[in-house]
Design an enzyme around this catalytic site. Structure first.
Site, PDB file in Angstrom:
ATOM      1  N   LYS A 112      -0.925 -38.378 -10.842  1.00 58.82           N
ATOM      2  CA  LYS A 112      -2.287 -38.185 -11.357  1.00 58.82           C
ATOM      3  C   LYS A 112      -2.691 -39.243 -12.372  1.00 58.82           C
ATOM      4  CE  LYS A 112      -2.947 -33.443 -10.066  1.00 58.82           C
ATOM      5  NZ  LYS A 112      -3.052 -32.058 -10.382  1.00 58.82           N
ATOM      6  N   LYS A 193       0.040 -34.126   1.605  1.00 56.19           N
ATOM      7  CA  LYS A 193      -0.336 -32.704   1.485  1.00 56.19           C
ATOM      8  C   LYS A 193      -1.854 -32.569   1.362  1.00 56.19           C
ATOM      9  CE  LYS A 193      -0.139 -32.442  -3.461  1.00 56.19           C
ATOM     10  NZ  LYS A 193       0.089 -31.841  -4.699  1.00 56.19           N
ATOM     11  N   LYS A 196      -7.018 -30.657  -3.307  1.00 58.36           N
ATOM     12  CA  LYS A 196      -8.392 -30.391  -3.751  1.00 58.36           C
ATOM     13  C   LYS A 196      -9.086 -31.691  -4.120  1.00 58.36           C
ATOM     14  CE  LYS A 196      -7.559 -26.020  -6.117  1.00 58.36           C
ATOM     15  NZ  LYS A 196      -6.802 -25.852  -7.354  1.00 58.36           N
TER      16      LYS A 196
HETATM   17  P1  TYM Z   1      -3.243 -25.716  -8.019  1.00 56.62           P
HETATM   18  O1  TYM Z   1      -4.500 -25.162  -8.588  1.00 56.62           O
HETATM   19  O2  TYM Z   1      -3.213 -27.191  -7.729  1.00 56.62           O
HETATM   20  O3  TYM Z   1      -2.856 -24.994  -6.688  1.00 56.62           O
HETATM   21  C1  TYM Z   1      -2.791 -23.572  -6.576  1.00 56.62           C
HETATM   22  C2  TYM Z   1      -1.613 -23.198  -5.697  1.00 56.62           C
HETATM   23  O4  TYM Z   1      -1.737 -23.786  -4.386  1.00 56.62           O
HETATM   24  C3  TYM Z   1      -0.527 -24.460  -4.042  1.00 56.62           C
HETATM   25  N1  TYM Z   1      -0.859 -25.622  -3.167  1.00 56.62           N
HETATM   26  C4  TYM Z   1      -0.354 -25.803  -1.934  1.00 56.62           C
HETATM   27  N2  TYM Z   1       0.495 -25.072  -1.196  1.00 56.62           N
HETATM   28  C5  TYM Z   1       0.804 -25.528   0.047  1.00 56.62           C
HETATM   29  N3  TYM Z   1       0.280 -26.684   0.572  1.00 56.62           N
HETATM   30  C6  TYM Z   1      -0.569 -27.444  -0.130  1.00 56.62           C
HETATM   31  N4  TYM Z   1      -1.075 -28.550   0.409  1.00 56.62           N
HETATM   32  C7  TYM Z   1      -0.929 -27.021  -1.451  1.00 56.62           C
HETATM   33  N5  TYM Z   1      -1.736 -27.513  -2.416  1.00 56.62           N
HETATM   34  C8  TYM Z   1      -1.673 -26.646  -3.455  1.00 56.62           C
HETATM   35  C9  TYM Z   1       0.050 -24.904  -5.371  1.00 56.62           C
HETATM   36  O5  TYM Z   1       1.440 -25.149  -5.268  1.00 56.62           O
HETATM   37  C10 TYM Z   1      -0.261 -23.714  -6.257  1.00 56.62           C
HETATM   38  O6  TYM Z   1       0.711 -22.705  -6.114  1.00 56.62           O
HETATM   39  N6  TYM Z   1      -0.233 -26.231 -11.971  1.00 56.62           N
HETATM   40  C11 TYM Z   1      -0.759 -25.264 -11.028  1.00 56.62           C
HETATM   41  C12 TYM Z   1      -1.508 -24.130 -11.666  1.00 56.62           C
HETATM   42  C13 TYM Z   1      -0.752 -23.357 -12.711  1.00 56.62           C
HETATM   43  C14 TYM Z   1       0.293 -22.435 -12.497  1.00 56.62           C
HETATM   44  C15 TYM Z   1       0.622 -21.932 -13.773  1.00 56.62           C
HETATM   45  C16 TYM Z   1       0.959 -22.001 -11.349  1.00 56.62           C
HETATM   46  C17 TYM Z   1      -0.999 -23.388 -14.054  1.00 56.62           C
HETATM   47  N7  TYM Z   1      -0.179 -22.531 -14.679  1.00 56.62           N
HETATM   48  C18 TYM Z   1       1.656 -21.014 -13.934  1.00 56.62           C
HETATM   49  C19 TYM Z   1       1.983 -21.069 -11.532  1.00 56.62           C
HETATM   50  C20 TYM Z   1       2.321 -20.591 -12.790  1.00 56.62           C
HETATM   51  C21 TYM Z   1      -1.754 -25.976 -10.118  1.00 56.62           C
HETATM   52  O7  TYM Z   1      -2.329 -26.970 -10.481  1.00 56.62           O
HETATM   53  O8  TYM Z   1      -2.006 -25.343  -8.949  1.00 56.62           O
END
Ligand code: TYM
Length: 330
Positions: A112, A193, A196
């Protein structure tokens, strides 16, 4: 019941990777766990953003989570910034046991920050806030996609280190990463992958995509020049489509390979399209219902905030005490 915690950033819309990698497990975990699900808006200021958009996306994300099947009667759904600063305070405390070197090694930070002239401290410190999110609630199980694996390992290290230095304070959480669907690929670039923020326009399936949009995206998915419908390392596009079909229909990949043998890629794509339309239709219908009732979504979130605060307070107080802060009533 074991405690589950997970979060999603209110950055843009929800895509199929979020749904299949994480959210669908959030829904099933509600059956037999004590679940907390959080819209993590504090995380979303780590990259340049538009404040009005963030505000709108936060409520929108909560609405989508309800539409996907998060049930506020059984789970605690809340917005991170609505507590009184507990997440940020615990993150500050945890910062004292985290090293610059560890954060510099995070692949998400590297990806990032690549190509940016100025990188915020928030982006660097992001994994510590993420650790605070889970540790604050004594989370035991964290359902996430594969891209969060490294953050979860660091989270465990932080909990173990803090407990070792100050005495048992935090549950050491475990990642729950699905064997199938943990890494959903971009349909146009099947070696990357779905994302967003940096995916391709046609390769990213949004949860609210209408059937005509889904058709355009699925039928133009990148495959390869052969025509055998088979999952293999040298066939990333076909493998990704088979995985989508398998998850959305519940049929194992091997059975789908048998059924589709000799039929070519367009038959595979049509099957994927049909399955996706069917899979997403009920979510989209519920979303349409809920998005007309913003007051109800806000009410449900307020309830979630109250419960989250109740759970967070004793752990934060314990952490403050362990590091040597005077009691609040002093
Ligand atoms: P975020 O908002 O990017 O994504 C939310 C969830 O979606 C999963 N994900 C995917 N799974 C499979 N294939 C993909 N292409 C894909 N893209 C995204 C992510 O792994 C995630 O589970 N840092 C985290 C948010 C967060 C969090 C937390 C998660 C903040 N605090 C505490 C767990 C516990 C994030 O940016 O997810």
């Amino acid at each position: 019941m074991a405690r589950v915690f997970s979060g999603i950033q209110p950055t843009g819309q929800v895509h199929l990777g979020n749904l299949l990698g994480a959210l669908r497990h959030w829904v099933t975990d509600q059956d037999d766990h004590d679940c907390l699900y959080c819209v993590v808006d504090l995380h979303s200021i780590s990259l340049p953003h538009d404040p009005a958009e963030l505000r709108a996306n936060t409520l929108e994300m909560a609405t989508v989570l309800l539409a996907v099947g998060i049930d506020p009667e059984r789970a605690t759904l809340f917005v991170q910034s609505q507590l009184g600063g507990e997440h940020a305070e615990l993150a500050w405390i945890l910062n004292s046991v985290v090293f610059m070197g560890e954060l510099s090694r995070m692949t998400q930070f590297k990806a990032k920050s690549e190509g940016r002239d100025s990188i915020s401290i928030c982006l660097f410190d992001y994994p510590v806030l993420q650790a605070a999110d889970v540790l604050l609630y004594q989370g035991e199980r964290v359902p996430v996609g594969d891209d969060q694996r490294q953050h979860l390992e660091l989270m465990r290290d932080i909990a173990i280190r803090f407990n070792g230095r100050y005495g048992d304070t935090f549950q050491v959480p475990e990642a729950s990463i699905p064997r199938q669907g943990g890494r959903i690929m971009d349909l146009q670039q099947p070696d990357r992958k779905m994302s967003k923020t940096d995916g391709s326009e046609l390769g990213t399936i949004w949860l609210l995509d209408e059937p005509a949009r889904l058709k355009k995206k699925v039928m133009s998915a990148v495959t390869d020049s052969a025509s055998d419908v088979r999952a293999a390392a040298d066939k990333p596009g076909v493998s990704a489509l088979l995985e989508l079909l398998s998850i959305t229909t519940g049929a194992p990949v091997a059975r789908l390979e048998d059924e589709l043998a000799g039929q070519g890629y367009s038959v595979l794509k049509k099957a994927v399209l049909e399955a996706l339309v069917e899979y997403l239709a009920p979510i989209q219908a519920r979303y349409r219902e809920l998005s007309g009732d913003r007051a109800e979504v806000e009410r449900l979130l307020r309830r979630g905030t109250d419960r989250a605060r109740e759970l967070a307070t004793p752990t934060l107080e314990a952490a403050r005490d362990r590091v040597g802060f005077l009691p609040r009533a002093f």
